[in-house]
Design an enzyme around this catalytic site. Structure first.
Site, PDB file in Angstrom:
ATOM      1  N   ASP A   9     110.264  56.072  33.201  1.00 12.62           N
ATOM      2  CA  ASP A   9     111.241  55.170  33.100  1.00 12.62           C
ATOM      3  C   ASP A   9     112.689  55.953  32.622  1.00 12.62           C
ATOM      4  OD1 ASP A   9     112.743  52.796  32.134  1.00 12.62           O
ATOM      5  OD2 ASP A   9     112.409  53.390  30.334  1.00 12.62           O
ATOM      6  N   ASP A  11     115.890  54.163  30.826  1.00  9.33           N
ATOM      7  CA  ASP A  11     116.528  53.760  29.823  1.00  9.33           C
ATOM      8  C   ASP A  11     115.870  53.762  28.383  1.00  9.33           C
ATOM      9  OD1 ASP A  11     119.385  53.311  30.817  1.00  9.33           O
ATOM     10  OD2 ASP A  11     118.379  51.716  32.002  1.00  9.33           O
ATOM     11  N   GLY A  52     117.105  44.141  32.969  1.00 14.67           N
ATOM     12  CA  GLY A  52     117.939  44.192  34.030  1.00 14.67           C
ATOM     13  C   GLY A  52     119.436  43.588  33.315  1.00 14.67           C
ATOM     14  N   GLY A  53     120.622  44.076  33.741  1.00 15.26           N
ATOM     15  CA  GLY A  53     121.892  43.738  33.051  1.00 15.26           C
ATOM     16  C   GLY A  53     122.245  42.578  33.452  1.00 15.26           C
ATOM     17  N   LYS A  54     122.145  42.233  34.993  1.00 16.73           N
ATOM     18  CA  LYS A  54     122.481  40.715  35.518  1.00 16.73           C
ATOM     19  C   LYS A  54     121.572  39.652  34.763  1.00 16.73           C
ATOM     20  CE  LYS A  54     122.180  41.883  39.970  1.00 16.73           C
ATOM     21  NZ  LYS A  54     122.085  43.351  40.014  1.00 16.73           N
ATOM     22  N   ARG A  56     120.070  39.937  32.035  1.00 17.01           N
ATOM     23  CA  ARG A  56     120.409  40.025  30.598  1.00 17.01           C
ATOM     24  C   ARG A  56     121.775  38.847  30.207  1.00 17.01           C
ATOM     25  NH1 ARG A  56     120.123  45.518  29.136  1.00 17.01           N
ATOM     26  NH2 ARG A  56     117.927  45.035  29.531  1.00 17.01           N
ATOM     27  N   THR A 119     114.682  49.789  35.819  1.00 21.79           N
ATOM     28  CA  THR A 119     115.064  48.573  36.247  1.00 21.79           C
ATOM     29  C   THR A 119     116.738  48.729  36.235  1.00 21.79           C
ATOM     30  OG1 THR A 119     113.453  47.474  34.978  1.00 21.79           O
ATOM     31  CG2 THR A 119     115.690  46.473  34.752  1.00 21.79           C
ATOM     32  N   ASN A 124     123.296  54.429  37.858  1.00 24.03           N
ATOM     33  CA  ASN A 124     123.338  54.914  36.522  1.00 24.03           C
ATOM     34  C   ASN A 124     122.345  55.865  36.414  1.00 24.03           C
ATOM     35  OD1 ASN A 124     124.774  52.596  36.146  1.00 24.03           O
ATOM     36  ND2 ASN A 124     123.400  51.421  35.397  1.00 24.03           N
TER      37      ASN A 124
HETATM   38  C1  XBP Z   1     116.555  49.250  31.113  1.00 25.90           C
HETATM   39  C2  XBP Z   1     117.201  47.898  31.230  1.00 25.90           C
HETATM   40  C3  XBP Z   1     118.319  47.913  32.079  1.00 25.90           C
HETATM   41  C4  XBP Z   1     119.633  48.591  31.535  1.00 25.90           C
HETATM   42  C5  XBP Z   1     120.872  47.859  32.203  1.00 25.90           C
HETATM   43  O1  XBP Z   1     114.996  48.984  31.716  1.00 25.90           O
HETATM   44  O2  XBP Z   1     116.975  46.816  31.130  1.00 25.90           O
HETATM   45  O3  XBP Z   1     118.669  46.501  32.432  1.00 25.90           O
HETATM   46  O4  XBP Z   1     119.642  47.801  30.141  1.00 25.90           O
HETATM   47  O5  XBP Z   1     121.105  48.506  33.503  1.00 25.90           O
HETATM   48  P1  XBP Z   1     114.441  50.351  31.969  1.00 25.90           P
HETATM   49  P2  XBP Z   1     121.811  47.609  34.689  1.00 25.90           P
HETATM   50  O6  XBP Z   1     114.146  50.964  30.593  1.00 25.90           O
HETATM   51  O7  XBP Z   1     113.006  49.575  32.550  1.00 25.90           O
HETATM   52  O8  XBP Z   1     115.113  51.190  32.838  1.00 25.90           O
HETATM   53  O9  XBP Z   1     122.817  46.790  33.844  1.00 25.90           O
HETATM   54  O10 XBP Z   1     122.230  48.523  35.792  1.00 25.90           O
HETATM   55  O11 XBP Z   1     120.398  46.414  35.047  1.00 25.90           O
HETATM   56 MG    MG Z   2     112.926  51.632  28.979  1.00 24.61          MG
END
Ligand code: XBP
Ligand code: MG
Length: 248
Positions: A9, A11, A52-54, A56, A119, A124
């Site tokens: 993963d 983030d 997911g940012g959108k 969220r 995600t 990024n």
């Molecule tokens: C991380 C997320 C991402 C980021 C934002 O999930 O939920 O949505 O917060 O990224 P993971 P975007 O740890 O599974 O990667 O705005 O590009 O969606």
């Molecule tokens: Mg994560």
């Protein structure tokens, strides 16, 4: 069972990108659009339950603003947020978490395949890998499964299934590395054994189903604390330990 691949993963797992990376980037995008939306540290923690940012932002509009969702606005905000985030990483790299670089380097030299299942948006991932590991780092990963490449984001298993299929590997020969319950559920839905390294946003979550739950991956001289799992801490997560866990 042999160990063939490590699937990471991004983030919260490779680096603590949420609080000081994604969050300020969202806020910058909101401000640039003239919106009075602002996500403080605590609110962002609650919003992280939606991946997911959108998705969220949509959730925020519906449940916190009680306004109709304007999908074109969400798309514009998200594009701007991605720009803010990648610029932020290029300016001030968010460091990798303890043990991440060490384990990636060890796996590479042992011929273990590396992959990403995330995600977040592909740009990024590239920005984080380049800022922390160097310009060639995206090439270290045989598959980078990211963002909207699958219909259902974590906690659905789609992204792990996508990565396994692209690797041509069975789940049994892989380990996943995650920091959140949503991520753990995604990996487990695809049948992948999972090591969880918690962070401030996720440490109180339910990680049942994880093989090992730790403070981080650990470094020699600064080993990780083990919260649950079949090993007595402190430990450094390396290939020898992962192979022992596969055999257990
Ligand atoms: C991380 C997320 C991402 C980021 C934002 O999930 O939920 O949505 O917060 O990224 P993971 P975007 O740890 O599974 O990667 O705005 O590009 O969606
Ligand atoms: Mg994560």
């Amino acid at each position: 069972m042999p160990l063939a691949a490590l699937i990471f993963d991004v983030d919260g797992t490779l680096a603590d990108t949420e609080r000081d990376g994604h969050r300020p980037a969202f806020n910058q995008a909101f401000a640039d659009a003239g919106l009075d939306w602002h996500w403080d540290v605590a609110l962002y923690g609650a919003l992280l339950s939606v991946t997911g940012g959108k998705e969220r932002m949509q959730h925020y509009v519906e449940h916190y603003r009680h306004e109709p969702v304007d999908t074109a606005l969400i798309a514009r905000l998200h594009a701007r947020k991605t720009q803010c985030y990648t610029e932020l990483l290029a300016r001030q790299a968010i460091p990798l978490r303890p043990g991440v670089r060490r384990l990636l380097v060890e796996a590479r030299s042992a011929g273990i395949t590396l992959a990403i299942a995330t995600t977040t948006t592909p740009a990024n991932v590239t920005a984080l890998l380049e800022a922390t590991l160097g310009a060639d780092a995206p090439g270290w990963f045989a598959v980078i499964g990211a963002g909207d490449v699958v219909p259902h984001k974590k906690p659905a298993g789609d992204i792990y299934q996508y990565v396994l299929q692209a690797l041509g590997l069975r789940a049994e020969v892989c380990f996943a590395f995650e920091d959140s319950r949503n991520g753990l559920r995604s990996a487990r839905a695809a049948g992948v054994q999972t090591v969880v390294t918690v962070n401030d946003y996720t440490r109180s979550e339910d990680f049942s189903g994880a093989t090992l739950v730790l403070s981080d991956l650990g470094e020699p001289g600064a080993p990780a604390q083990v919260y649950t799992g079949p090993v007595a801490g402190p430990v450094v997560v390396d290939l020898a330990l992962l192979c022992r866990l596969k055999d257990a």
